[in-house]
Every structure is written in C-alpha cells, then in structure tokens.
Motif scaffolding. Structure first.
Motif, PDB file in Angstrom:
ATOM      1  N   TYR A 162       0.656  -1.128   0.053  1.00  0.00           N
ATOM      2  CA  TYR A 162       0.079   0.015   0.079  1.00  0.00           C
ATOM      3  C   TYR A 162       0.878   1.329   0.173  1.00  0.00           C
TER       4      TYR A 162
ATOM      5  N   LYS B  63       2.540   1.942  -3.397  1.00  0.00           N
ATOM      6  CA  LYS B  63       1.564   2.423  -4.340  1.00  0.00           C
ATOM      7  C   LYS B  63       1.253   4.115  -4.091  1.00  0.00           C
ATOM      8  N   ARG B  64       1.037   4.387  -2.887  1.00  0.00           N
ATOM      9  CA  ARG B  64       0.975   5.729  -2.749  1.00  0.00           C
ATOM     10  C   ARG B  64       2.191   6.520  -2.743  1.00  0.00           C
TER      11      ARG B  64
ATOM     12  N   ARG C 212       1.576  13.372   2.190  1.00  0.00           N
ATOM     13  CA  ARG C 212       1.132  12.399   1.630  1.00  0.00           C
ATOM     14  C   ARG C 212       0.027  11.651   2.359  1.00  0.00           C
TER      15      ARG C 212
ATOM     16  N   GLU D   9       2.115   7.148  -6.524  1.00  0.00           N
ATOM     17  CA  GLU D   9       1.015   7.909  -6.970  1.00  0.00           C
ATOM     18  C   GLU D   9       1.483   9.430  -6.586  1.00  0.00           C
ATOM     19  N   ASN D  10       2.153   9.465  -5.585  1.00  0.00           N
ATOM     20  CA  ASN D  10       2.481  10.890  -4.957  1.00  0.00           C
ATOM     21  C   ASN D  10       4.088  11.251  -4.902  1.00  0.00           C
TER      22      ASN D  10
END
Length: 130
Positions: A114, A117-118, A130, A121-122
C-alpha cells in the motif's frame, strides 16, 4: 566631514545586519513539553493505523482511539500539536515521518504494498503531505 559620516553609517548598517543575522538563529523556540522524536514517530504510526481501522470497523470512535494512544505515550494533544509544529519548522519532521513509516511496516508488513503504491502516486509530494 560627509565622507566620515558615510563611513560611520556604513559600519552601523553592517553591524546592524550582522546582529540581525545572529539574532534570527531559530524560527521557533522548542515548546516546554516537547515530545521526543521517537515518541512522535510512534504516535504518528499509531494514529495512521487507527485511521486505517476505521475502514474495517465502521463504528470506531477515532477520537477515543487518539486519546487512548496519547495516554499510552503519556502526552497530551496540545504537546503533540506544539511538537509537530516545532519539528515542521525545524525541518526534522521528514525524518520523524520516515521513522513512523518504518514502525508501521514492522507492525504490519502487508502495508508495504500500500505504501509503495501511494509513493508512486504521489512521487513529487513532500512526505508530510502524503
């Protein structure tokens, strides 16, 4: 006479600027009840895990979970907030947040997917946002 006056004024301004530069050493003074960096990391990790529990447990009272976490670490909400502001102003918050992330990964290795993945994305977002 006028050139002497200019020289004196020039020295005065240099002295003033030097004094000003040395007096502005810190942006913010540490609060009286500063929470240690390790404890801040632990609190932030616990807060993040509590927040994730709300997606699993529908009726979880996040306020009570936060109060319980603060009580466990023997601190207050005001001390946490003031310490967070201080660490943000001094630039130390990024290290604290990275340590909090390590704590979360130690407690829940499945969170690694997780988090990665974050991060993807950021990518250009600062750690604290974040």
């Amino acid at each position: 006479m006028e050139s002497t006056h200019r020289e004196v004024m020039k020295k005065f301004w240099l002295l003033f600027l030097a004094f000003f530069a040395f007096s502005c050493g810190k942006l913010i003074d540490p609060p009286k009840n500063l929470v240690e960096k390790e404890t801040m990391s632990e609190l932030i990790a616990d807060f993040a895990m509590n927040e994730q529990l709300t997606s699993v447990i529908q009726n979880l009272n996040l306020d009570n979970a936060t109060r319980y976490t603060l009580k466990q670490k023997k601190t207050t909400g005001k001390a946490f907030t003031e310490s967070y502001k201080y660490y943000t102003a001094t630039g130390e918050i990024e290290g604290i947040l990275n340590d909090a992330q390590k704590i979360v990964l130690e407690k829940d290795p499945a969170a690694k997917v997780y988090i990665e993945k974050r991060l993807k994305e950021n990518r250009n977002v600062p750690v604290f946002a974040r």
